[in-house]
Design a protein around this motif. Structure first.
Motif, PDB file in Angstrom:
ATOM      1  N   LEU A  48       0.820  -1.208   0.000  1.00  0.00           N
ATOM      2  CA  LEU A  48       0.000   0.000   0.000  1.00  0.00           C
ATOM      3  C   LEU A  48       0.858   1.265   0.000  1.00  0.00           C
ATOM      4  CD1 LEU A  48      -2.621  -1.062   2.691  1.00  0.00           C
ATOM      5  CD2 LEU A  48      -2.924  -1.036   0.215  1.00  0.00           C
ATOM      6  N   VAL A  49       2.017   1.183   0.624  1.00  0.00           N
ATOM      7  CA  VAL A  49       2.866   2.363   0.783  1.00  0.00           C
ATOM      8  C   VAL A  49       3.473   2.796  -0.545  1.00  0.00           C
ATOM      9  CG1 VAL A  49       4.941   3.259   1.916  1.00  0.00           C
ATOM     10  CG2 VAL A  49       3.354   1.824   3.187  1.00  0.00           C
ATOM     11  N   GLY A  50       4.016   1.847  -1.289  1.00  0.00           N
ATOM     12  CA  GLY A  50       4.721   2.172  -2.533  1.00  0.00           C
ATOM     13  C   GLY A  50       3.894   2.962  -3.531  1.00  0.00           C
ATOM     14  N   PRO A  51       2.731   2.457  -3.941  1.00  0.00           N
ATOM     15  CA  PRO A  51       1.921   3.202  -4.905  1.00  0.00           C
ATOM     16  C   PRO A  51       1.434   4.552  -4.375  1.00  0.00           C
ATOM     17  CG  PRO A  51       1.221   0.927  -4.825  1.00  0.00           C
ATOM     18  CD  PRO A  51       2.201   1.116  -3.713  1.00  0.00           C
ATOM     19  N   THR A  52       1.149   4.613  -3.078  1.00  0.00           N
ATOM     20  CA  THR A  52       0.687   5.869  -2.495  1.00  0.00           C
ATOM     21  C   THR A  52       1.780   6.929  -2.573  1.00  0.00           C
ATOM     22  OG1 THR A  52      -0.728   4.641  -0.987  1.00  0.00           O
ATOM     23  CG2 THR A  52      -0.259   6.923  -0.409  1.00  0.00           C
ATOM     24  N   VAL A  53       2.999   6.543  -2.240  1.00  0.00           N
ATOM     25  CA  VAL A  53       4.118   7.495  -2.314  1.00  0.00           C
ATOM     26  C   VAL A  53       4.391   7.871  -3.763  1.00  0.00           C
ATOM     27  CG1 VAL A  53       6.585   7.778  -1.868  1.00  0.00           C
ATOM     28  CG2 VAL A  53       5.127   6.744  -0.138  1.00  0.00           C
ATOM     29  N   LEU A  54       4.336   6.895  -4.666  1.00  0.00           N
ATOM     30  CA  LEU A  54       4.552   7.186  -6.085  1.00  0.00           C
ATOM     31  C   LEU A  54       3.531   8.197  -6.599  1.00  0.00           C
ATOM     32  CD1 LEU A  54       5.904   6.651  -8.849  1.00  0.00           C
ATOM     33  CD2 LEU A  54       4.260   4.815  -9.155  1.00  0.00           C
ATOM     34  N   LEU A  55       2.269   7.969  -6.297  1.00  0.00           N
ATOM     35  CA  LEU A  55       1.221   8.897  -6.750  1.00  0.00           C
ATOM     36  C   LEU A  55       1.403  10.290  -6.149  1.00  0.00           C
ATOM     37  CD1 LEU A  55      -2.118   6.894  -6.772  1.00  0.00           C
ATOM     38  CD2 LEU A  55      -1.036   8.053  -8.671  1.00  0.00           C
ATOM     39  N   THR A  56       1.726  10.343  -4.874  1.00  0.00           N
ATOM     40  CA  THR A  56       1.862  11.634  -4.198  1.00  0.00           C
ATOM     41  C   THR A  56       3.060  12.411  -4.715  1.00  0.00           C
ATOM     42  OG1 THR A  56       0.890  10.610  -2.241  1.00  0.00           O
ATOM     43  CG2 THR A  56       1.910  12.749  -1.946  1.00  0.00           C
ATOM     44  N   THR A  57       4.204  11.753  -4.850  1.00  0.00           N
ATOM     45  CA  THR A  57       5.385  12.465  -5.344  1.00  0.00           C
ATOM     46  C   THR A  57       5.208  12.872  -6.809  1.00  0.00           C
ATOM     47  OG1 THR A  57       6.481  10.354  -5.798  1.00  0.00           O
ATOM     48  CG2 THR A  57       7.050  11.459  -3.749  1.00  0.00           C
ATOM     49  N   THR A  58       4.575  12.011  -7.598  1.00  0.00           N
ATOM     50  CA  THR A  58       4.318  12.361  -8.997  1.00  0.00           C
ATOM     51  C   THR A  58       3.365  13.550  -9.078  1.00  0.00           C
ATOM     52  OG1 THR A  58       4.654  10.074  -9.666  1.00  0.00           O
ATOM     53  CG2 THR A  58       3.485  11.491 -11.214  1.00  0.00           C
ATOM     54  N   SER A  59       2.355  13.555  -8.232  1.00  0.00           N
ATOM     55  CA  SER A  59       1.409  14.678  -8.214  1.00  0.00           C
ATOM     56  C   SER A  59       2.118  15.978  -7.833  1.00  0.00           C
ATOM     57  CB  SER A  59       0.280  14.406  -7.228  1.00  0.00           C
ATOM     58  OG  SER A  59      -0.436  13.276  -7.609  1.00  0.00           O
ATOM     59  N   LEU A  60       2.974  15.909  -6.827  1.00  0.00           N
ATOM     60  CA  LEU A  60       3.734  17.107  -6.443  1.00  0.00           C
ATOM     61  C   LEU A  60       4.607  17.589  -7.602  1.00  0.00           C
ATOM     62  CD1 LEU A  60       4.914  16.421  -2.790  1.00  0.00           C
ATOM     63  CD2 LEU A  60       3.491  18.308  -3.579  1.00  0.00           C
ATOM     64  N   GLY A  61       5.260  16.644  -8.267  1.00  0.00           N
ATOM     65  CA  GLY A  61       6.094  17.009  -9.411  1.00  0.00           C
ATOM     66  C   GLY A  61       5.290  17.648 -10.528  1.00  0.00           C
ATOM     67  N   MET A  74       2.386  17.517 -20.732  1.00  0.00           N
ATOM     68  CA  MET A  74       1.734  17.117 -19.483  1.00  0.00           C
ATOM     69  C   MET A  74       0.871  15.880 -19.712  1.00  0.00           C
ATOM     70  SD  MET A  74       1.534  17.900 -16.270  1.00  0.00           S
ATOM     71  CE  MET A  74       1.968  19.601 -16.078  1.00  0.00           C
ATOM     72  N   ALA A  75       0.168  15.833 -20.837  1.00  0.00           N
ATOM     73  CA  ALA A  75      -0.662  14.673 -21.165  1.00  0.00           C
ATOM     74  C   ALA A  75       0.206  13.426 -21.349  1.00  0.00           C
ATOM     75  CB  ALA A  75      -1.481  14.944 -22.417  1.00  0.00           C
ATOM     76  N   ILE A  76       1.359  13.585 -21.974  1.00  0.00           N
ATOM     77  CA  ILE A  76       2.271  12.450 -22.171  1.00  0.00           C
ATOM     78  C   ILE A  76       2.791  11.947 -20.826  1.00  0.00           C
ATOM     79  CG2 ILE A  76       4.520  11.778 -23.120  1.00  0.00           C
ATOM     80  CD1 ILE A  76       3.865  13.648 -25.510  1.00  0.00           C
ATOM     81  N   ILE A  77       3.122  12.860 -19.925  1.00  0.00           N
ATOM     82  CA  ILE A  77       3.584  12.475 -18.587  1.00  0.00           C
ATOM     83  C   ILE A  77       2.486  11.716 -17.853  1.00  0.00           C
ATOM     84  CG2 ILE A  77       4.270  13.369 -16.321  1.00  0.00           C
ATOM     85  CD1 ILE A  77       5.666  15.680 -17.843  1.00  0.00           C
ATOM     86  N   LEU A  78       1.271  12.236 -17.881  1.00  0.00           N
ATOM     87  CA  LEU A  78       0.156  11.566 -17.213  1.00  0.00           C
ATOM     88  C   LEU A  78      -0.118  10.194 -17.825  1.00  0.00           C
ATOM     89  CD1 LEU A  78      -2.274  14.574 -16.691  1.00  0.00           C
ATOM     90  CD2 LEU A  78      -1.025  13.315 -14.936  1.00  0.00           C
ATOM     91  N   LEU A  79       0.008  10.098 -19.142  1.00  0.00           N
ATOM     92  CA  LEU A  79      -0.169   8.809 -19.812  1.00  0.00           C
ATOM     93  C   LEU A  79       0.903   7.828 -19.351  1.00  0.00           C
ATOM     94  CD1 LEU A  79      -1.599   7.063 -21.933  1.00  0.00           C
ATOM     95  CD2 LEU A  79      -0.029   8.020 -23.631  1.00  0.00           C
ATOM     96  N   GLY A  80       2.131   8.302 -19.204  1.00  0.00           N
ATOM     97  CA  GLY A  80       3.212   7.444 -18.721  1.00  0.00           C
ATOM     98  C   GLY A  80       2.940   6.910 -17.323  1.00  0.00           C
ATOM     99  N   VAL A  81       2.465   7.775 -16.444  1.00  0.00           N
ATOM    100  CA  VAL A  81       2.130   7.345 -15.084  1.00  0.00           C
ATOM    101  C   VAL A  81       0.997   6.321 -15.125  1.00  0.00           C
ATOM    102  CG1 VAL A  81       1.232   8.115 -12.854  1.00  0.00           C
ATOM    103  CG2 VAL A  81       2.948   9.488 -14.034  1.00  0.00           C
ATOM    104  N   ALA A  82      -0.002   6.575 -15.954  1.00  0.00           N
ATOM    105  CA  ALA A  82      -1.115   5.629 -16.078  1.00  0.00           C
ATOM    106  C   ALA A  82      -0.619   4.281 -16.597  1.00  0.00           C
ATOM    107  CB  ALA A  82      -2.185   6.196 -17.008  1.00  0.00           C
ATOM    108  N   LEU A  83       0.292   4.282 -17.558  1.00  0.00           N
ATOM    109  CA  LEU A  83       0.819   3.041 -18.095  1.00  0.00           C
ATOM    110  C   LEU A  83       1.620   2.257 -17.050  1.00  0.00           C
ATOM    111  CD1 LEU A  83       1.892   4.133 -21.697  1.00  0.00           C
ATOM    112  CD2 LEU A  83      -0.002   2.638 -21.048  1.00  0.00           C
ATOM    113  N   ILE A  84       2.313   2.977 -16.167  1.00  0.00           N
ATOM    114  CA  ILE A  84       3.028   2.304 -15.074  1.00  0.00           C
ATOM    115  C   ILE A  84       2.042   1.536 -14.219  1.00  0.00           C
ATOM    116  CG2 ILE A  84       4.281   2.700 -12.905  1.00  0.00           C
ATOM    117  CD1 ILE A  84       5.694   5.041 -14.339  1.00  0.00           C
TER     118      ILE A  84
END
Length: 91
Positions: A48-61, A74-84
């Motif tokens: 639970l910790v890993g994805p939560t931290v990933l989402l939060t740090t990515t959102s801050l970035g 920005m759309a390409i970055i968001l698509l990349g995160v979604a693909l992960i």
């Protein structure tokens, strides 16, 4: 050492430090209890910790980049995160 710290970068770094301390504590607990069943339960909680931290740090970035990056980028970055997340969930 650092004269100027960007608030977004500082927040991202602090989240990663928090995440690493949680991971380290979990590893120490696994060694302390020295049982496969308990280690498995601790490891499951870390899932639970890993994805939560990933989402939060990515959102801050993304918030930090919002004014500096074109909407297409920005759309390409968001698509990349979604693909992960799609790739991780398909394992």
């Amino acid at each position: 050492m650092f004269l100027f710290l960007d608030r977004i970068v500082l927040g991202m770094a602090l989240l990663r430090l928090l995440s690493s301390s949680i991971e380290f504590s979990a590893a120490m607990l696994m060694l302390y209890f020295n049982r496969v069943e308990t280690a498995f339960k601790i490891n499951s909680l870390l899932a639970l910790v890993g994805p939560t931290v990933l989402l939060t740090t990515t959102s801050l970035g993304l918030v930090g980049l919002a004014g500096k990056v074109s909407p297409c980028s920005m759309a390409i970055i968001l698509l990349g995160v979604a693909l992960i997340f799609i790739g991780v969930n398909r394992m």
